[in-house]
Design a protein around this motif. Sequence first.
Motif, PDB file in Angstrom:
ATOM      1  N   GLU A 136      -3.779 -30.226  22.935  1.00  0.00           N
ATOM      2  CA  GLU A 136      -3.172 -29.038  23.536  1.00  0.00           C
ATOM      3  C   GLU A 136      -3.101 -27.860  22.566  1.00  0.00           C
ATOM      4  OE1 GLU A 136       0.409 -29.476  25.681  1.00  0.00           O
ATOM      5  OE2 GLU A 136      -0.447 -30.878  27.144  1.00  0.00           O
ATOM      6  N   ALA A 137      -3.060 -28.132  21.281  1.00  0.00           N
ATOM      7  CA  ALA A 137      -3.032 -27.049  20.300  1.00  0.00           C
ATOM      8  C   ALA A 137      -4.324 -26.238  20.304  1.00  0.00           C
ATOM      9  CB  ALA A 137      -2.779 -27.614  18.901  1.00  0.00           C
ATOM     10  N   ALA A 138      -5.399 -26.821  20.845  1.00  0.00           N
ATOM     11  CA  ALA A 138      -6.694 -26.138  20.868  1.00  0.00           C
ATOM     12  C   ALA A 138      -6.897 -25.307  22.133  1.00  0.00           C
ATOM     13  CB  ALA A 138      -7.825 -27.157  20.754  1.00  0.00           C
ATOM     14  N   LEU A 139      -5.971 -25.346  23.073  1.00  0.00           N
ATOM     15  CA  LEU A 139      -6.137 -24.623  24.325  1.00  0.00           C
ATOM     16  C   LEU A 139      -6.378 -23.135  24.072  1.00  0.00           C
ATOM     17  CD1 LEU A 139      -3.387 -26.289  26.560  1.00  0.00           C
ATOM     18  CD2 LEU A 139      -5.861 -26.625  26.670  1.00  0.00           C
ATOM     19  N   GLY A 140      -7.399 -22.592  24.732  1.00  0.00           N
ATOM     20  CA  GLY A 140      -7.723 -21.175  24.595  1.00  0.00           C
ATOM     21  C   GLY A 140      -8.663 -20.847  23.451  1.00  0.00           C
ATOM     22  N   ARG A 141      -8.890 -21.787  22.543  1.00  0.00           N
ATOM     23  CA  ARG A 141      -9.778 -21.538  21.417  1.00  0.00           C
ATOM     24  C   ARG A 141     -11.232 -21.839  21.791  1.00  0.00           C
ATOM     25  NH1 ARG A 141      -8.131 -24.540  16.124  1.00  0.00           N
ATOM     26  NH2 ARG A 141      -9.712 -23.087  15.365  1.00  0.00           N
ATOM     27  N   TYR A 142     -12.161 -21.226  21.062  1.00  0.00           N
ATOM     28  CA  TYR A 142     -13.554 -21.594  21.235  1.00  0.00           C
ATOM     29  C   TYR A 142     -13.716 -23.068  20.876  1.00  0.00           C
ATOM     30  CZ  TYR A 142     -15.330 -16.824  21.850  1.00  0.00           C
ATOM     31  OH  TYR A 142     -15.610 -15.580  22.333  1.00  0.00           O
ATOM     32  N   LYS A 143     -14.438 -23.793  21.713  1.00  0.00           N
ATOM     33  CA  LYS A 143     -14.604 -25.226  21.473  1.00  0.00           C
ATOM     34  C   LYS A 143     -15.270 -25.500  20.122  1.00  0.00           C
ATOM     35  CE  LYS A 143     -14.806 -26.642  26.319  1.00  0.00           C
ATOM     36  NZ  LYS A 143     -15.613 -27.265  27.391  1.00  0.00           N
ATOM     37  N   ALA A 144     -16.291 -24.720  19.798  1.00  0.00           N
ATOM     38  CA  ALA A 144     -17.008 -24.951  18.543  1.00  0.00           C
ATOM     39  C   ALA A 144     -16.102 -24.736  17.343  1.00  0.00           C
ATOM     40  CB  ALA A 144     -18.235 -24.050  18.461  1.00  0.00           C
ATOM     41  N   GLU A 145     -15.242 -23.711  17.406  1.00  0.00           N
ATOM     42  CA  GLU A 145     -14.337 -23.440  16.285  1.00  0.00           C
ATOM     43  C   GLU A 145     -13.260 -24.514  16.182  1.00  0.00           C
ATOM     44  OE1 GLU A 145     -14.586 -18.593  15.757  1.00  0.00           O
ATOM     45  OE2 GLU A 145     -12.919 -19.441  16.892  1.00  0.00           O
ATOM     46  N   ALA A 146     -12.711 -24.934  17.303  1.00  0.00           N
ATOM     47  CA  ALA A 146     -11.710 -26.003  17.283  1.00  0.00           C
ATOM     48  C   ALA A 146     -12.333 -27.304  16.779  1.00  0.00           C
ATOM     49  CB  ALA A 146     -11.118 -26.201  18.673  1.00  0.00           C
TER      50      ALA A 146
END
Length: 252
Positions: free
Chosen positions: A77-87
């Motif tokens: 859930e901390a990765a929500l909204g981030r670019y998938k590649a960057e996360a």
Amino acid sequence: MLSDEELLRYSRQILLRQIDVEGQLRLKQARVLIVGVGGLGSPVALYLAAAGIGELHLADFDRVDLTNLQRQVMFDEAALGRYKAEAAVQRLEAMNPGIRLVTHLAPMGSDTLDQAVADVDLVVDCTDNFTVREAINRACVERRRPLVSGAAIRLEGQLTVFDPRREDSPCYHCLYGHGDETELTCSEAGVAGPLVGTVGSLQALEVLKLLAGFGEPLVGRLLLIDALGTRFRELRVKRDPHCGVCGPRHAE
């Protein structure tokens, strides 16, 4: 050479006579492009990073959405909204800081895709779009790069390997032709999380086999997975000598 830390980190893998130190060195020197860091790309990237692939290129312009978390095990859930590649980079760096990670965050046109394929030794197709798959296949044929292709929808999965370096290898277009651009995606038809994990894990295994040089890759063979009945079936796939993508190259 492998450092003492690397020898320890990859010791269980090096113990396999099919890999050994020589194979581990090949993995360390390899560069792999993963197109799509979603349900399939998550286990592919995680296992290849853990296995010590020297350089991973992650191509995905999408952002993490709540609906992804059911199957895309790279993210929380901390990765929500981030670019998938960057996360994914943050997660993979924490797992294995000894590898190099490169991101492609913008949609790829023919020129950028061709260059991205040229910059690596092998490509893993983890997308769910027929047009994109066709473009990846064409670039791999042109650049003579092996392509590990996987797909999963509902409770069915597929896996195969296309290797343009081999005269007997079909390409994606040989198998699917012009396909069906109206084919449903996971967001429309649904998919079971463990199924994409299974297909992605098998894709990662095929990558290791191709790069380290062991076993029999799935070239000319299509593996079909029926998750509902837990059955695996294999079909033989031949190269089409009249294929509009790889045919003329083989005829030269």
